[in-house]
Write a protein that holds these residues in place. Structure first.
Motif, PDB file in Angstrom:
ATOM      1  N   GLU A 156       0.820  -1.209   0.000  1.00 44.66           N
ATOM      2  CA  GLU A 156       0.000   0.000   0.000  1.00 44.66           C
ATOM      3  C   GLU A 156       0.855   1.262   0.000  1.00 44.66           C
ATOM      4  OE1 GLU A 156      -2.936   0.145   3.072  1.00 44.66           O
ATOM      5  OE2 GLU A 156      -3.586  -1.926   2.799  1.00 44.66           O
ATOM      6  N   ASP A 157       0.343   2.300  -0.696  1.00 42.01           N
ATOM      7  CA  ASP A 157       0.900   3.649  -0.638  1.00 42.01           C
ATOM      8  C   ASP A 157       2.420   3.678  -0.832  1.00 42.01           C
ATOM      9  OD1 ASP A 157      -1.664   4.960   0.035  1.00 42.01           O
ATOM     10  OD2 ASP A 157      -1.468   3.852   1.912  1.00 42.01           O
ATOM     11  N   THR A 158       2.886   2.945  -1.823  1.00 41.10           N
ATOM     12  CA  THR A 158       4.322   2.861  -2.099  1.00 41.10           C
ATOM     13  C   THR A 158       4.616   3.480  -3.460  1.00 41.10           C
ATOM     14  OG1 THR A 158       4.486   0.828  -0.806  1.00 41.10           O
ATOM     15  CG2 THR A 158       6.281   1.281  -2.329  1.00 41.10           C
TER      16      THR A 158
ATOM     17  N   ARG B 189      -3.182   2.046  -4.089  1.00 44.51           N
ATOM     18  CA  ARG B 189      -2.747   3.450  -4.106  1.00 44.51           C
ATOM     19  C   ARG B 189      -1.232   3.586  -4.290  1.00 44.51           C
ATOM     20  NH1 ARG B 189      -6.142   2.833   0.005  1.00 44.51           N
ATOM     21  NH2 ARG B 189      -4.389   2.818   1.476  1.00 44.51           N
ATOM     22  N   CYS B 190      -0.651   2.712  -5.081  1.00 37.18           N
ATOM     23  CA  CYS B 190       0.779   2.780  -5.364  1.00 37.18           C
ATOM     24  C   CYS B 190       1.026   3.615  -6.618  1.00 37.18           C
ATOM     25  CB  CYS B 190       1.358   1.376  -5.525  1.00 37.18           C
ATOM     26  SG  CYS B 190       1.343   0.408  -3.993  1.00 37.18           S
TER      27      CYS B 190
ATOM     28  N   CYS C 227      -4.157   2.847  -8.470  1.00 33.88           N
ATOM     29  CA  CYS C 227      -2.726   3.076  -8.696  1.00 33.88           C
ATOM     30  C   CYS C 227      -2.519   4.038  -9.867  1.00 33.88           C
ATOM     31  CB  CYS C 227      -2.016   1.756  -8.980  1.00 33.88           C
ATOM     32  SG  CYS C 227      -1.973   0.624  -7.557  1.00 33.88           S
TER      33      CYS C 227
END
Length: 197
Positions: A6-8, A27-28, A48
């Motif tokens: 996540e979030d990367t 959400r990458c 993404c």
């Protein structure tokens, strides 16, 4: 169970020929990542963003790219089989020659895209934004285009047999030498106001 990330932010990563199986990215952001000849199976990308990412000759099977954004990506000879791309958007991407078989691409946004010669078969594209799309010479067979935005679409020499063309306004489309079946011809004649005896 899917391995979740996540979030990367991935930047300048080399994933050439990688196999992404049962992975879930949420959400990458992928910037200038090389996914050339990569394979995804059962992978899920949710919300993404892909920027200047190379998908050349990549193959995606039973994977999902939902509500994703693709900007200036290269999908030369990419193939999607049974994939879900609901709500995703493509901007300034190289999409030729793309092959899509099955799956759900409803609500996808592809305005003005150059899709000449692509192959779209048995895929759901309900309410997709295909405004001004160039599908010259494309194979668009068995595609559910109900509710799609097709204003200004170019369909010359396209094979449209078996596709739902109920959203097509034949007065605004360029469709010279497009191939349709008898049922589609009847529907388009009625759309033009003809009465059938």
């Amino acid at each position: 169970m899917l391995e979740q990330t996540e979030d990367t932010i991935f930047r300048h990563d080399d994933w050439y020929g990688e196999e992404l199986v049962d992975r879930h990215f949420v959400r990458c952001e992928f910037f200038q990542v090389d996914l050339t000849e990569a394979v995804t199976r059962g992978a899920v990308f949710t919300e993404c963003t892909f920027g200047n990412t190379a998908f050349n000759s990549s193959r995606h099977v039973d994977s999902a790219f939902t509500r994703c954004v693709f900007k200036r990506c290269n999908l030369f000879e990419a193939e999607f089989v049974g994939c879900k791309l609901v709500g995703s958007s493509f901007f300034q991407c190289d999409l030729r020659p793309l092959r899509v078989s099955g799956g759900d691409w409803s609500f996808v946004s592809l305005p003005g895209a150059d899709l000449r010669g692509v192959s779209l078969t048995d895929v759901r594209m309900r309410e997709a934004d295909l405004t001004g799309v160039d599908l010259t010479g494309a194979e668009v067979t068995g595609v559910d285009l109900s509710g799609a935005q097709l204003s200004g679409v170019r369909l010359s020499r396209a094979d449209l047999r078996g596709s739902d063309l109920s959203a097509l306004d034949p007065t605004t489309a360029q469709a010279r030498d497009a191939l349709i079946d008898a049922e589609q011809a009847l529907m388009l004649a009625q759309a033009l106001g003809f009465r059938l005896a």
